[in-house]
Motif scaffolding. Structure first.
Motif, PDB file in Angstrom:
ATOM      1  N   ASP A 143     -39.890  58.544  87.968  1.00  0.00           N
ATOM      2  CA  ASP A 143     -38.946  57.914  88.890  1.00  0.00           C
ATOM      3  C   ASP A 143     -37.530  58.308  88.483  1.00  0.00           C
ATOM      4  N   THR A 145     -33.295  56.179  89.004  1.00  0.00           N
ATOM      5  CA  THR A 145     -32.465  55.442  88.034  1.00  0.00           C
ATOM      6  C   THR A 145     -32.201  56.328  86.830  1.00  0.00           C
ATOM      7  N   THR A 156     -37.048  52.478  83.251  1.00  0.00           N
ATOM      8  CA  THR A 156     -37.473  51.189  83.808  1.00  0.00           C
ATOM      9  C   THR A 156     -38.354  50.487  82.774  1.00  0.00           C
ATOM     10  N   SER A 157     -38.562  49.200  82.939  1.00  0.00           N
ATOM     11  CA  SER A 157     -39.377  48.476  81.936  1.00  0.00           C
ATOM     12  C   SER A 157     -40.815  49.002  81.958  1.00  0.00           C
ATOM     13  N   LYS A 158     -41.257  49.426  83.132  1.00  0.00           N
ATOM     14  CA  LYS A 158     -42.608  49.981  83.246  1.00  0.00           C
ATOM     15  C   LYS A 158     -42.708  51.299  82.457  1.00  0.00           C
TER      16      LYS A 158
END
Lengths: 90, 100, 90, 100, 90, 100
Positions: free
Chosen positions: E44, E47, E51-53
């Motif tokens: 992804d 951003t 990400t936290s994922k």
């Protein structure tokens, strides 16, 4: 490669280096074959021993890889000879 | 394939070893070996079937390998010209060393 | 990298090593581009010569790879500068 | 990015070359180069379209590359912390040398 | 490996070389983990920050890679011990 | 796994270092390390799920890794025998050095 402007001491030095590199090159081809043929041929991990199908695949894969390398080497060597010839005639 | 420029200088006069010349030759050797190995790998992926039912290259594979070597070599030349026209010095900007 | 605790002799030695590595690094980028652009652009082995389509693809691919490397280098270098600044202020 | 620990010791007093210090710096240099090259390759795969219809990075690709570099660097930090918390000594267990 | 026919000076020399190689080997494993976990976990690019994922994925991926390497090392070492034993008994 | 042949000769008599012997051992070490690293990578691809929802290898993954190591090792032996039966000298034909 053209070592004609190397003196005898330099040529002897290069010969030793080339011998060592041939050994390393052979070992690298060995690892490359193992990796490629394992990755292609082995997909069944319900057994610990190679199945007869996997074994046949590895044998063909190895043989073909060597023949392939030899063919690439032959073509590569012809190309280099052409370049050399062209340089000598100009 | 002497893309590293002319091999510097004449033989050392009295049979000594010109280490810089030898080092240059070793770099050239390593480069050609690396080039050859990548050609073997790429043409293997492009041309050799992974069914592995026989020991020999078949006719189609053999012809493919020959053409593959010629094309790989052409690409090497094209890329080399492109890099040269941009200037070897400049191209260093995309390396780790420009960034330290 | 920070060579401030290197004496002049050590710095001269490092400079020579770095020059050699820059050369090797350039040659490695060269091979990487050849490999990547060949693998992406050449898929037609019914001809021996590059088709005009393949040739255009290789040209764009090379140019883009260099610009990509330069952009990664620029960002990388900014990040390293930030880390250096943070260390000097603490 | 000096994850190899402090560069050992002061300069050699009388202008000699401290070979161990130089060797350490070379290892650090090689590590950064390797890291940079992998970042280039990974971000190329993630961000650059393989249609190759033009010479420039388009807007989307450029933004993607910037974020990719930041994320790759974050991953490098995360993995480094994890390895450190496990103890560098211990991690050697997963290497060939633990097995000889 | 068997260094029994090395004299003390040769063994000391090898020890130094092995220590250096262990360092390089550790650094290579480090880069391998970064590359593999980044490639698997980060997809992804809307951003800049993880990400936290993605962060959880990288953590698990790293931990699993190390445990995987350790397991491969353990099996590899058992195999080598068997080969050594077989050689000594023959 | 001494596929490089017997380690040449006895220890140097008076505590000196036989450099050729050391170099041979280093080549063997590098080969084993390379072999081990490729085994780690290949078995990771074959056995480890990329969902990464937990920190431990699960039962299925662990069993897979054990079998994978055994099979990888078997393939290494098979390929080695094949190369040996062809003659190490001959096999050099497929290298860059046969082509210069």
């Amino acid at each position: 490669m053209d070592f004609s402007n190397f003196n005898p001491a330099e040529q002897a030095h290069m010969t030793k280096i080339i011998e060592k590199k041939q050994m390393q090159d052979f070992l690298k081809m060995y690892s490359n074959i193992v990796e490629k043929c394992f990755n292609t041929c082995c997909n069944d991990f319900t057994t610990k021993a190679l199945t007869s199908k996997e074994e046949a695949c590895v044998t063909h894969c190895t043989e073909k890889f060597i023949k392939h390398s030899e063919r690439v080497g032959a073509r590569f060597s012809e190309m280099n000879a052409e370049v050399m010839n062209a340089q000598n005639q100009s | 394939m002497s893309f590293l420029g002319g091999r510097g200088g004449n033989p050392a006069p009295s049979g000594g070893v010109n280490l810089e010349k030898v080092e240059m030759a070793v770099t050239e050797l390593d480069t050609i070996t690396d080039f050859f190995n990548r050609m073997v790998q790429s043409c293997h992926s492009k041309c050799i079937s992974t069914r592995y039912a026989e020991d020999d290259l078949n006719k189609g594979e053999s012809v493919c390998v020959d053409r593959c070597v010629a094309k790989f070599n052409d690409v090497q030349k094209k890329v080399g010209e492109k890099l040269q026209s941009r200037g070897a010095a400049n191209a260093g900007g995309g390396s780790a060393f420009g960034s330290l």
